[in-house]
Design a protein around this motif. Structure first.
Motif, PDB file in Angstrom:
ATOM      1  N   ASP A  33       0.818  -1.209   0.000  1.00 20.55           N
ATOM      2  CA  ASP A  33       0.000   0.000   0.000  1.00 20.55           C
ATOM      3  C   ASP A  33       0.856   1.266   0.000  1.00 20.55           C
ATOM      4  N   ARG A  34       2.113   1.112  -0.433  1.00 17.64           N
ATOM      5  CA  ARG A  34       2.960   2.298  -0.542  1.00 17.64           C
ATOM      6  C   ARG A  34       2.628   3.077  -1.820  1.00 17.64           C
TER       7      ARG A  34
ATOM      8  N   ARG B  94      -0.286  10.415   1.238  1.00 16.47           N
ATOM      9  CA  ARG B  94      -1.161   9.795   2.235  1.00 16.47           C
ATOM     10  C   ARG B  94      -0.999  10.490   3.578  1.00 16.47           C
TER      11      ARG B  94
ATOM     12  N   VAL C  30      -1.708   9.467   7.815  1.00 20.97           N
ATOM     13  CA  VAL C  30      -2.139   8.418   8.752  1.00 20.97           C
ATOM     14  C   VAL C  30      -2.792   9.085   9.955  1.00 20.97           C
TER      15      VAL C  30
ATOM     16  N   TYR D 269      -5.059   8.414  13.556  1.00 19.37           N
ATOM     17  CA  TYR D 269      -5.661   7.546  14.569  1.00 19.37           C
ATOM     18  C   TYR D 269      -6.801   8.352  15.178  1.00 19.37           C
TER      19      TYR D 269
ATOM     20  N   LYS E  19      -5.211   6.877   5.698  1.00 22.90           N
ATOM     21  CA  LYS E  19      -5.081   5.553   6.306  1.00 22.90           C
ATOM     22  C   LYS E  19      -5.429   5.711   7.779  1.00 22.90           C
ATOM     23  N   ALA E  20      -6.506   5.090   8.171  1.00 19.56           N
ATOM     24  CA  ALA E  20      -7.019   5.362   9.524  1.00 19.56           C
ATOM     25  C   ALA E  20      -6.988   4.142  10.428  1.00 19.56           C
TER      26      ALA E  20
ATOM     27  N   GLN F  80       3.986   6.393  13.893  1.00 22.21           N
ATOM     28  CA  GLN F  80       3.392   5.901  12.648  1.00 22.21           C
ATOM     29  C   GLN F  80       2.302   6.834  12.165  1.00 22.21           C
TER      30      GLN F  80
ATOM     31  N   PRO G 233       5.109  10.592   9.828  1.00 23.55           N
ATOM     32  CA  PRO G 233       5.716  10.365   8.516  1.00 23.55           C
ATOM     33  C   PRO G 233       5.223  11.314   7.409  1.00 23.55           C
TER      34      PRO G 233
END
Lengths: 337, 524
Positions: free
Chosen positions: A23-24, A28, A30, A32, A56-57, A81, A264
């Motif tokens: 999934d790179r 994007r 990330v 939480y 991306k959750a 992350q 990131p």
């Protein structure tokens, strides 16, 4: 044989490459979040559509609400992350701030958020708020006997018929910490012991409290506005009561956006926070989850209270964070775990 | 013979063992090492947690609950397995296949199905049924019925493994009931006992159902320490010690009972051609079997009804597909890795290679250890810059599944190999074939069905997993079970019910495909 071995090894290599890195690629971010998935995921999809940045959750479960991802963020602190933590309350971000895991970001959209709901340095910014409310089943509770205060949870009249979530996770821990903060240690402990003596039903989550009340398995319970709103939408025979409007006030719980240090995708994280703090998101959350907008000028749909029409419990969110950590072992003991 | 050739087996078994060590032992041991190094007072708090009375009360309650659920599962599952596996009940294969559905769903979803049936406002609910459901008895009933198919399936498979000649001989002199009671069931008892152990372990470590039904159990006490604000890792680690003692006792029982006997879990032996005739009992027996099957499927039917009533199927569409794809990819990747590790270590176990007991024991301990603790350990071990490509992607979940479910793959393949004569391997070795050549050229092709069965079993466990994935799935890789569990709190009931039905339907599809593969011969 060698050919077979080579094919086997190549297959596993390809499989491993797939699961480790497939999934790179592409921009994007990330995130939480402990904001309920049913409400937060459509917001992320809207951001993806608008920005072209893939979200991306990681979503928290109701049972470990707020604390599951919080503990994970702390555990990942050395090698972050995530770029953004969108918390269901403002207290958990403060625990991250205490540990130096947050990057201050004064988002342009935060300018009009009331000072009580953001930090001065941009470490956290509140948006779309919930309130802690009492949800009563109108078939079981006559109109003239509706509970008006959280103290009614300990009223012997409702012995075994009131419900609340186990105060180890989520907004319920925050609520209990707020009581410890406002009432003091002794009074708060006595209240919790009274609840136990009154055989209060401890649910796994606020959502379950809603289900118990809506299904008539409890007469009334303590939950959040979004859960209460869900019961209303499902057509359940329930009424929402903002507690202690003549006294202590209702606890207001804004969601909070936080930029994480050394994430990131820092710049994309900022873009996501800008989007979360927009009036568009506040409006969407007011409509979908009955969250009260904190930005001025956002229309409130029917059934949702405007933040300035409520009497709010006077709390310092920073102090609540310390309080919550401190009382956790006692709460576990109280809950029988 | 070259140096490497002579050590092929040690190297391959060592590599599989190392994978298990890295995935399971290191993360679990980390709990103690890190806590001791970083915060010595935390260890004292951990010890204090163990000295308190409450955890032991909860442990007693969990053991009782698991024992009662196991008893119920056996009471229902063993006769059902006997009737469906060995008699002429109409539609017995279909009934057995249908029972695989509830077995491959997280018990929590079945609990939700029972809630829609027997909650106060359920389809057939009342205040009395609600009281029963939300009690220890309710938890026993939900878990016992959820795991009864494990007992029925293993009993049926065990019965298929009974020597056909033995059965035919008994039939000459005895009626069907006597054959069943005196020959078949005693011959299949290791499978029944294995079912009891599996059901007990699953019921004992179950978290979702007791939390949903508000029954306080021991795993919830561990979870509360890892999910709470104070993140009491050391306390959680110490509270795991009693769980490991339970695991060691279970392992001891299992080894003393089964080590000297082989039993079929993959139906490899020749079956008796004709099922046992039931005569006048055929109709009542068939009615009982189908009623029992209906009972086991009731929560899924209830979920389907709830989904249909609120337009859940169309609304669930927007939530379903990415998570379904995630579950499939993760399940397939993990099952393939598990099948490889299971085949290597299962072979070592079946051939009693040195160290196999230690690896088998480690796999068993990881199976019973709280998944949340494993998750915390995996994060600590693997979340480092050099291993970011593992921790940052789905590979970390595959590792988690390897740690947690390797016992399933090892035991199932070892059980298959226990019935495979080692003469062929010995002959090939005598002619100079090395370990890899024997393993890839003889063991795997000759036991392809066993390997496929191990893959399917491993897939089912990964597919239905909730506890392992819920606390550390990588961003963007949320499996369907976790999505349902997360949405369950706030999404409309009909949507949650529809997603649960979708999980069951996908399970049926995967099992059907797996069955087709299982029936084929080795492709090489």
């Amino acid at each position: 044989m060698k050919m077979r071995m080579a094919i086997l090894l190549l297959s596993f290599g390809a499989g491993f490459w797939c699961v480790s890195g497939c999934d790179r690629g592409g921009p994007r971010v990330v995130v939480y979040t402990s904001v309920d998935q049913v409400f937060s995921e459509p917001i992320f999809r809207a951001f993806e559509k608008r920005s072209g940045i893939a979200v991306k959750a990681v979503f928290d479960t109701e049972e470990a609400k707020s604390t599951g991802v919080l503990n994970r963020l702390i555990a990942e602190g050395g090698n972050p992350q995530a770029d953004v933590f969108w918390s269901g309350d403002p207290v958990r971000p403060l625990l991250l701030i205490q540990r130096g895991l947050v990057e201050a970001y004064a988002a342009p959209n935060a300018r009009n958020i009331p000072a009580a709901f953001k930090s001065a340095d941009g470490s956290w910014t509140g948006l779309a708020a919930r309130a802690r409310v009492l949800l009563a089943n109108t078939r079981l509770v006559p109109a003239d006997q509706m509970p008006r205060s959280i103290r009614d949870l300990a009223d012997p009249r409702w012995r075994g018929q009131a419900a609340m979530a186990r105060p180890l996770f989520g907004t319920t821990t925050m609520h209990v910490a707020a009581l410890f903060s406002v009432w003091g240690e002794e009074k708060a402990r006595a209240f919790l012991n009274d609840l136990k003596a009154n055989q209060i039903r401890l649910a796994g989550s606020n959502g379950e409290v809603k289900r118990l009340v809506a299904a008539g398995e409890a007469a009334f319970g303590l939950t959040d506005t979004d859960d209460a709103n869900e019961a209303l939408r499902e057509g359940a025979p329930v009424r929402v009561i903002y507690p202690d409007q003549e006294g202590l006030g209702a606890l207001i719980v804004p969601t909070a956006a936080v930029l994480l240090k050394n994430g990131p995708n820092l710049e994309n994280g900022k873009k996501l926070i800008d989007f979360l703090l927009s009036k568009e998101v506040e409006k969407a959350l007011a409509e979908s989850a009955a969250h009260m907008p904190l930005q001025p000028g956002v229309a409130v749909p029917p059934g949702v209270s405007a933040i300035d029409t409520l009497k709010a419990m006077p709390v310092d969110y920073a102090r609540l964070a310390e309080q919550m950590e401190r009382i956790q072992p006692w709460l576990r003991e109280w809950a029988g775990l | 013979m070259s140096f490497w050739r002579r050590r092929e087996e040690s190297l391959v078994v060592g590599a599989a063992g190392l994978a298990l060590f890295l995935a399971a032992f290191l993360p679990l041991a980390w709990t103690f090492i890190e806590a001791a190094a970083a915060d010595p007072p935390a260890l004292r708090r951990g010890l204090a947690a163990l000295k308190a009375a409450r955890p032991w009360i909860l442990l007693g309650r969990s053991l009782t609950l698991a024992a009662a659920a196991t008893a119920l599962a056996l009471l229902l599952g063993v006769p059902l397995g006997l009737l469906l596996g060995k008699t002429e009940v109409w539609g017995r294969r279909l009934a057995l296949a249908l029972q695989a559905l509830p077995m491959s769903l997280p018990p929590f979803l079945l609990g939700l199905g029972w809630f829609y049936l027997f909650g106060a406002q359920g389809f057939v609910g009342s205040e009395a049924s609600r009281r029963i459901l939300f009690s220890e008895l309710g938890a026993v009933l939900v878990l016992g019925l959820a795991f009864a198919p494990v007992a029925s399936s293993l009993t049926a498979l065990g019965l298929w493994g009974v020597d056909a000649a033995l059965e035919e001989a008994a039939r000459v002199v005895a009626g069907p009931v006597r054959v069943a009671v005196r020959i078949l069931l005693p011959a299949a008892w290791p499978a029944v006992a294995l079912a009891a152990l599996i059901v007990f372990t699953l019921a004992f470590s179950e978290l979702g159902v007791p939390m949903f039904l508000r029954v306080e159990v021991y795993p919830a006490a561990v979870f509360a320490r890892l999910g709470g604000m104070d993140f009491a890792i050391a306390e959680a680690g110490f509270l795991t010690i009693p769980l490991w003692l339970v695991a060691i006792v279970l392992l001891g029982i299992e080894r003393s009972l089964f080590r000297r006997r082989s039993f079929a879990v993959a139906g490899l032996r020749g079956r008796s051609a004709a099922p046992l005739p039931l005569g006048r009992l055929r109709f009542p027996a068939a009615a009982c079997c189908w009623l029992a099957t209906l009972l086991l499927l009731a929560p899924i039917l209830s979920l389907a009804a709830r989904a249909g009533r609120g337009g859940g199927f169309s609304a669930a569409n927007q939530w379903l597909w990415p998570s379904l794809a995630n579950s499939l990819i993760l399940g397939c990747a993990a099952a393939s890795l598990l099948a490889v590790v299971g085949a290597v270590l299962g072979h070592a176990a079946a051939r009693r290679r040195p160290g196999e007991k230690i690896l088998d024991g480690l796999a068993a301990l990881a199976f019973l250890a709280p998944a949340a603790l494993l998750g915390v350990g995996l994060t600590a071990i693997w979340n480092r810059p050099p291993t970011r490509f593992i921790y940052g992607g789905p590979a970390i979940l595959v590792l988690g599944f390897l740690a947690r479910y390797s016992i399933v793959a090892i035991r199932s393949f070892a059980a298959v190999l226990a019935q495979f004569s080692r003469d062929l391997e010995d002959t090939a070795a005598a002619f100079g074939a090395g370990y890899l050549r024997r393993f890839l050229g003889i063991v795997l092709p000759a036991n392809f069905r066993g390997l496929a069965a191990a893959w399917i079993l491993a897939f089912v466990f990964c597919w239905r997993d909730l506890e392992t994935a819920v606390l550390f799935y990588p961003a963007g890789w949320e499996p369907l079970t976790v999505k349902i569990f997360t949405l369950e709190a706030n999404a409309p009931e009909a949507v949650v019910a529809a997603l649960s039905v979708a999980q069951a339907a996908a399970t049926a599809l995967v099992l059907a495909l797996g069955f087709l593969v299982w029936r084929r011969k080795a492709p090489w």
